[in-house]
Scaffold this active site. Structure first.
Site, PDB file in Angstrom:
ATOM      1  CG  HIS A  41     -58.240 119.597 -81.151  1.00  0.00           C
ATOM      2  ND1 HIS A  41     -57.819 120.029 -79.855  1.00  0.00           N
ATOM      3  CD2 HIS A  41     -58.987 118.467 -81.025  1.00  0.00           C
ATOM      4  CE1 HIS A  41     -58.596 119.261 -79.013  1.00  0.00           C
ATOM      5  NE2 HIS A  41     -59.303 118.365 -79.629  1.00  0.00           N
TER       6      HIS A  41
ATOM      7  CB  ILE B  98     -62.175 106.962 -78.312  1.00  0.00           C
ATOM      8  CG1 ILE B  98     -63.266 107.982 -78.258  1.00  0.00           C
ATOM      9  CG2 ILE B  98     -61.306 107.063 -79.639  1.00  0.00           C
ATOM     10  CD1 ILE B  98     -62.849 109.427 -78.199  1.00  0.00           C
TER      11      ILE B  98
ATOM     12  CB  SER C  98     -57.158 100.687 -69.256  1.00  0.00           C
ATOM     13  OG  SER C  98     -57.819  99.433 -68.791  1.00  0.00           O
ATOM     14  NE  ARG C  99     -57.743 104.954 -63.696  1.00  0.00           N
ATOM     15  CZ  ARG C  99     -58.528 106.046 -63.368  1.00  0.00           C
ATOM     16  NH1 ARG C  99     -57.975 106.713 -62.277  1.00  0.00           N
ATOM     17  NH2 ARG C  99     -59.759 106.257 -63.742  1.00  0.00           N
TER      18      ARG C  99
ATOM     19  NE  ARG D 237     -59.008 117.573 -74.446  1.00  0.00           N
ATOM     20  CZ  ARG D 237     -59.812 117.319 -75.286  1.00  0.00           C
ATOM     21  NH1 ARG D 237     -59.364 116.725 -76.553  1.00  0.00           N
ATOM     22  NH2 ARG D 237     -61.061 117.639 -75.238  1.00  0.00           N
TER      23      ARG D 237
ATOM     24  CD  GLU E 203     -54.813 121.706 -79.445  1.00  0.00           C
ATOM     25  OE1 GLU E 203     -56.042 122.224 -79.601  1.00  0.00           O
ATOM     26  OE2 GLU E 203     -54.652 120.413 -79.052  1.00  0.00           O
TER      27      GLU E 203
ATOM     28  CB  THR F  45     -56.564 111.179 -81.680  1.00  0.00           C
ATOM     29  OG1 THR F  45     -56.997 110.049 -81.030  1.00  0.00           O
ATOM     30  CG2 THR F  45     -56.124 111.033 -83.088  1.00  0.00           C
TER      31      THR F  45
HETATM   32  C1  DGY Z   1     -63.599 116.097 -77.654  1.00  0.00           C
HETATM   33  O1  DGY Z   1     -64.716 115.879 -77.831  1.00  0.00           O
HETATM   34  O2  DGY Z   1     -62.866 116.151 -76.547  1.00  0.00           O
HETATM   35  C2  DGY Z   1     -62.492 116.534 -78.887  1.00  0.00           C
HETATM   36  O3  DGY Z   1     -61.286 116.800 -78.423  1.00  0.00           O
HETATM   37  C3  DGY Z   1     -63.088 117.549 -79.716  1.00  0.00           C
HETATM   38  O4  DGY Z   1     -64.266 117.062 -80.078  1.00  0.00           O
END
Ligand code: DGY
Length: 301
Positions: free
Chosen positions: A267, A151, A170-171, A220, A249, A218
Site C-alpha cells: 500500500h 486518478i 465508469s457509471r 482498494r 490488509e 491500486t
Molecule cells: C488513499 O489516499 O486513499 C491511499 O490509499 C493512501 O494514500
C-alpha cells in the site's frame, strides 16, 4: 482552541502541524481505541476504523480529517447523523503518485522485471540470450481504466505517451464493464470501495477479460476477489496481477505470494515526498477550518 486526537505522527509532522499549534489547539497522540469524549477533532489514518462504537465514545467529536483519499474506513452516514464532519485528502500530488505507481506495476509485469531482477541477483545470468524474459509490448495495446475519476484519468493520460488505445468504464461512460474488460490488454482499477464495487472483479468479470491480460489494483483490495484472481492466474488465463492493496490488509491471499506473474506491494502507491506532504497539509487544513466552524475544503459528502 480544541483538543485534537492524532492517531499517528505523520511524515513531515513538524512542518505540516504548524497551523494546529498556531491555532492554539492541543494535540494528543494515541490509538483510536483511546479516543474519549474530551476531543473535538480527530486526525486518523485509513487503518483506523471509525464506526458507531467509536463515535458513541467520542461524544464531543465535531471534525474528522482522514489522511487518505479513500474513506471506506469511516462510517460517513453515522458521522452525519452525529453531526461530525469528515474530510479526505484528494490532491494532484496523490493522483500523480498513484497513477505513476499503477504504471510501474503494469510495466514491471509486462516486462517481467521481478523475475528478471531475481535471475540477475541470483547470478543465473551467464551471457546474452535472445529468448530469456520475453515480455509484452505497450504500443498499440488497449488499456482499460475502471473508474475514470481523477486518478483513472491521470493513468489514461500517461497512456498517450505509450501510444496505447484507452477505454474507460465508469457509471457515466456509456460502456459496459464487460465491453471494456473484453478489449483490454491492461486493466487498471480506480474505483472507490463501496457496496457496489466490492468484488467488482470476480469470477464473472475475470471471465470477460482477454486471455493474457494484465490486471493492476491500486484502489482498494476488496474491489477484487483475490481467490478468484488467483484461480484465473493458476488457470493461465490472467497474464499477471499487480496489487498495492489487499482484500485483508496486511495479508494478501497466500497463493498470490507464490506466483511469478504477481507483484504485491505494501500500500505504497501514494508514498512519495510530494504526496505525503500534501496529504498532511490538507488533513491539518481541514481540521483547523472545521474546528473554526468554517467550510472544510475537502468535506466528504
Ligand atoms: C488513499 O489516499 O486513499 C491511499 O490509499 C493512501 O494514500
Amino acid at each position: 482552541m480544541a483538543r485534537v486526537f492524532v492517531t499517528r505522527k505523520l511524515p513531515f509532522w513538524e512542518e505540516i502541524s504548524k497551523p494546529l499549534f498556531d491555532g492554539g489547539h492541543e494535540v494528543v497522540f494515541g490509538k483510536s481505541e483511546q479516543l474519549d469524549d474530551s476531543f473535538e477533532g480527530l486526525l486518523c489514518l485509513l487503518t483506523d476504523r471509525i464506526d458507531k462504537d467509536l463515535l458513541g465514545r467520542a461524544k464531543s467529536l465535531r471534525v474528522i480529517a482522514n489522511y487518505a483519499v479513500g474513506y471506506d474506513n469511516i462510517d460517513v452516514q453515522a458521522c452525519e447523523e452525529k453531526g461530525v464532519r469528515v474530510s479526505n485528502t484528494p490532491c494532484d500530488e496523490v493522483n500523480e503518485s498513484v497513477a505513476e505507481f499503477a504504471w510501474a506495476l503494469m510495466l514491471a509485469l509486462s516486462r517481467r522485471l521481478p523475475e528478471a531482477a531475481e535471475y540477475a541477483r541470483n547470478a543465473a545470468y551467464h551471457g546474452w540470450e535472445p529468448e530469456i524474459f520475453i515480455g509484452g509490448d505497450l504500443k498499440g495495446r488497449t488499456l482499460g481504466i475502471i473508474g475514470a475519476g481523477r486518478i483513472g484519468s491521470m493513468v489514461a493520460k500517461r497512456a498517450e505517451g505509450w501510444e496505447m488505445r484507452v477505454m474507460s468504464y465508469s457509471r457515466s461512460s456509456g460502456l459496459k464493464l464487460e465491453e471494456v474488460l473484453g478489449q483490454s490488454d491492461f486493466v487498471s482499477l480506480h474505483v472507490p470501495l463501496t457496496s457496489e464495487t466490492r468484488h467488482l472483479i470476480n469470477k464473472k468479470s475475470l471471465g470477460a477479460m482477454k486471455k493474457g491480460a494484465i490486471l493492476v489494483n491500486t484502489a482498494r483490495g476488496p474491489v477484487v476477489d483475490e481467490a478468484e484472481v488467483a484461480e484465473a492466474l493458476r488457470a493461465g488465463f490472467l497474464g499477471g496481477y499487480g496489487a498495492d492493496v489487499f482484500e485483508n490488509e496486511p495479508n494478501p491471499y497466500a497463493e498470490l505470494l507464490q506466483m511469478e506473474n504477481v507483484i504485491l506491494t505494501p500500500h505504497i502507491a501514494s508514498a512519495t515526498v510530494a504526496a505525503r506532504k500534501r496529504m498532511g497539509e490538507l488533513a491539518v487544513l481541514n481540521l483547523v477550518e472545521g474546528l473554526a466552524g468554517r467550510e472544510m475544503p475537502n468535506l466528504v459528502k
